[in-house]
Write a protein that holds these residues in place. Structure first.
Motif, short mmCIF file in Angstrom:
data_model
loop_
_atom_site.label_atom_id
_atom_site.label_comp_id
_atom_site.label_asym_id
_atom_site.label_seq_id
_atom_site.Cartn_x
_atom_site.Cartn_y
_atom_site.Cartn_z
N LYS A 22 37.77 45.09 32.02
CA LYS A 22 39.03 43.79 30.92
C LYS A 22 39.66 42.53 32.04
CE LYS A 22 42.75 47.24 30.62
NZ LYS A 22 43.80 48.07 29.99
N TYR A 23 39.48 43.67 33.24
CA TYR A 23 40.73 42.39 34.06
C TYR A 23 39.86 41.39 34.43
CZ TYR A 23 44.26 46.03 33.52
OH TYR A 23 45.28 47.03 33.62
N ILE A 24 38.01 42.07 34.67
CA ILE A 24 37.08 41.31 35.64
C ILE A 24 37.07 40.69 34.77
CG2 ILE A 24 34.90 40.41 36.09
CD1 ILE A 24 36.32 42.60 37.99
N ASP A 25 37.37 39.96 33.02
CA ASP A 25 36.97 39.45 31.77
C ASP A 25 38.01 38.65 31.73
OD1 ASP A 25 34.89 40.01 31.72
OD2 ASP A 25 35.41 41.46 29.26
N GLU A 26 39.48 38.80 31.45
CA GLU A 26 40.58 37.77 31.60
C GLU A 26 40.69 36.78 32.99
OE1 GLU A 26 46.05 38.51 32.56
OE2 GLU A 26 43.73 40.49 32.06
N VAL A 60 45.20 43.17 42.04
CA VAL A 60 43.90 43.61 42.98
C VAL A 60 43.28 41.52 42.64
CG1 VAL A 60 41.58 43.90 43.59
CG2 VAL A 60 44.04 45.45 43.70
N ILE A 61 42.19 42.33 41.04
CA ILE A 61 41.55 41.12 40.51
C ILE A 61 42.04 39.77 40.45
CG2 ILE A 61 40.26 40.28 38.35
CD1 ILE A 61 40.24 44.26 38.36
N LYS A 62 43.35 40.00 39.93
CA LYS A 62 44.89 38.66 40.10
C LYS A 62 44.19 37.82 41.27
CE LYS A 62 48.78 36.64 38.56
NZ LYS A 62 49.12 36.17 39.70
N ASN A 63 44.63 38.64 42.32
CA ASN A 63 44.66 37.51 43.60
C ASN A 63 43.20 37.26 43.75
OD1 ASN A 63 48.20 38.41 45.01
ND2 ASN A 63 47.48 39.29 43.73
#
Length: 209
Positions: free
Chosen positions: A148-152, A202-205
């Motif tokens: 879900k974070y990868i997609d976001e 982590v993913i956002k950055n």
């Protein structure tokens, strides 16, 4: 304990081969060496797109034997209680969600593992068996939990894979599982070290670099 539903059959192996062949262009685009994937011996890897559904079906049936599927199923069931506890502990620290049940498909074809939301995992027991199979399952469960974070944040394929590998090393050091990456991972690794255990951060950055 996290529940498992384990499935394997001739029919599924046939579908797995067909699905893998349908993704050949994607594998090439993303620098996967699909010719190293296991396919039925009767199929020439140079001509995979040329085979009919009947030819694929006959090639799978000709070499299907479920003994190794049964052996791996027994091994997984016997070891799952311990693995389930490790997973819950690791995911709790990182605020990642985990499903109450996962459907595990065994096959001998295609990639070593893959996943489909929300809770389906495919394991190639021809290349990842027994303890290797368990590593693959943990790897794919991690994929499911961060997707879900990868997609976001629209993270790329190899960035995603590196995040999963780093999470694996951090939480399951006795089961080291690392992939070769065709990208420079230095920045990804640094961000992971700085922001862990907040996987969303982590993913956002990483997406901002």
């Amino acid at each position: 304990m996290i529940k498992l539903k384990i499935i394997y059959s001739q029919e599924y192996d046939i579908q797995r081969v067909k699905n893998t062949i349908s993704l050949l262009d994607w594998f090439v685009e993303n620098k996967y060496e699909y010719k190293k994937f296991p396919f039925p011996k009767a199929l020439d890897k140079e001509k995979l797109k040329n085979y009919s559904e009947k030819e694929i079906k006959n090639a799978v049936i000709a070499e299907y034997n479920d003994d190794s599927y049964k052996d791996n199923e027994k091994f997984l069931i016997n070891n799952w209680d311990k693995i389930s506890k490790e997973l819950k502990s690791a995911f709790l620290k990182s605020s990642l969600s985990i499903q109450e049940e996962y459907t595990i498909y065994f096959t001998k074809y295609g990639t070593s593992g893959s996943y489909n939301l929300p809770n389906t995992i495919v394991v190639n027991i021809g290349v990842s068996f027994m303890f290797g199979m368990i590593k693959t399952i943990i790897h794919e469960i991690t994929h499911l939990s961060i997707q879900k974070y990868i997609d976001e944040y629209k993270i790329g394929q190899y960035q995603k894979e590196r995040i999963v590998d780093l999470f694996f090393i951090k939480n399951f050091p006795r089961r080291i599982f690392m992939q070769k990456m065709p990208i420079d991972t230095e920045k990804i690794d640094q961000i992971f070290d700085d922001k862990y255990p907040n996987i969303k951060e982590v993913i956002k950055n990483i997406s901002e670099k």
